[in-house]
Design a protein around this motif. Sequence first.
Motif, PDB file in Angstrom:
ATOM      1  N   ASP A 200      -0.225 -55.351   7.282  1.00 60.86           N
ATOM      2  CA  ASP A 200       0.258 -54.683   6.074  1.00 60.86           C
ATOM      3  C   ASP A 200       0.843 -53.314   6.425  1.00 60.86           C
ATOM      4  N   ALA A 201       0.224 -52.608   7.359  1.00 61.72           N
ATOM      5  CA  ALA A 201       0.743 -51.298   7.777  1.00 61.72           C
ATOM      6  C   ALA A 201       2.108 -51.439   8.447  1.00 61.72           C
ATOM      7  N   GLN A 202       2.285 -52.488   9.249  1.00 61.47           N
ATOM      8  CA  GLN A 202       3.573 -52.698   9.902  1.00 61.47           C
ATOM      9  C   GLN A 202       4.677 -53.002   8.891  1.00 61.47           C
ATOM     10  N   LEU A 203       4.318 -53.648   7.786  1.00 65.60           N
ATOM     11  CA  LEU A 203       5.320 -53.922   6.748  1.00 65.60           C
ATOM     12  C   LEU A 203       5.837 -52.636   6.112  1.00 65.60           C
ATOM     13  N   ASP A 204       5.090 -51.544   6.235  1.00 67.88           N
ATOM     14  CA  ASP A 204       5.495 -50.246   5.695  1.00 67.88           C
ATOM     15  C   ASP A 204       6.267 -49.392   6.704  1.00 67.88           C
ATOM     16  N   GLN A 205       6.421 -49.866   7.938  1.00 70.59           N
ATOM     17  CA  GLN A 205       7.109 -49.084   8.970  1.00 70.59           C
ATOM     18  C   GLN A 205       8.605 -49.069   8.731  1.00 70.59           C
ATOM     19  N   THR A 206       9.201 -47.911   9.011  1.00 72.06           N
ATOM     20  CA  THR A 206      10.645 -47.751   8.895  1.00 72.06           C
ATOM     21  C   THR A 206      11.261 -47.664  10.285  1.00 72.06           C
ATOM     22  N   LEU A 207      12.581 -47.729  10.314  1.00 69.29           N
ATOM     23  CA  LEU A 207      13.349 -47.486  11.525  1.00 69.29           C
ATOM     24  C   LEU A 207      14.235 -46.276  11.206  1.00 69.29           C
ATOM     25  N   PRO A 208      13.708 -45.055  11.484  1.00 59.69           N
ATOM     26  CA  PRO A 208      14.439 -43.845  11.097  1.00 59.69           C
ATOM     27  C   PRO A 208      15.862 -43.840  11.659  1.00 59.69           C
ATOM     28  N   PRO A 209      16.792 -43.262  10.921  1.00 56.76           N
ATOM     29  CA  PRO A 209      16.586 -42.428   9.746  1.00 56.76           C
ATOM     30  C   PRO A 209      16.496 -43.220   8.437  1.00 56.76           C
TER      31      PRO A 209
END
Length: 178
Positions: free
Chosen positions: A38-47
């Motif tokens: 679930d935490a990985q589903l919240d990860q972004t690829l900045p910017p």
Amino acid sequence: MTIERPEPSFSDSEVGMLRSYLDHFRATVRLQARGLTDAQLDQTLPPSDLTLGGMLKHLAFVEDYWFSYNLAAHEPAPPWDTAPWDDDPDWDWHSAAGASHAELDGLLVDAITRSDACLDSVLAADPDLAQRVARPRDPAKGETATLRWVLVHMVEEYARHVGHADLIRQSIDGAMDI
């Protein structure tokens, strides 16, 4: 969780071809999110602030918006019916933060099921892809999408987000060939 990803048809009717591509891309997005925490589903690829979780919820909204609301003229289903769109036009993306994979994937699967039922019903009544959707997008301008436009738009919507999903997933765990 088993997700079948059908290959797009090489030879079919126009409706069959569009639906086969849509089903392929629907499954591809779901596969990109499979196996992540679930935490990985919240990860972004900045910017960028896009997340795979937000993408699942956004695509569930888009399914309901075009097939159920516009094509079939149904009222918005939960959670879209009470979403604070005026406070956050990207609520579908942002409100996914902290939601579980099961919740987000289930939301998308349910929306796809409703979309397919709406599409089947409309096509059973009239198979013409030139038919207009039930809700005009801009009645003042006389603009109303056709069923063909909705199907092509949905293929485009998913194809664009599949590219995003590929990049986000690779940035999370290096997976390249889902």
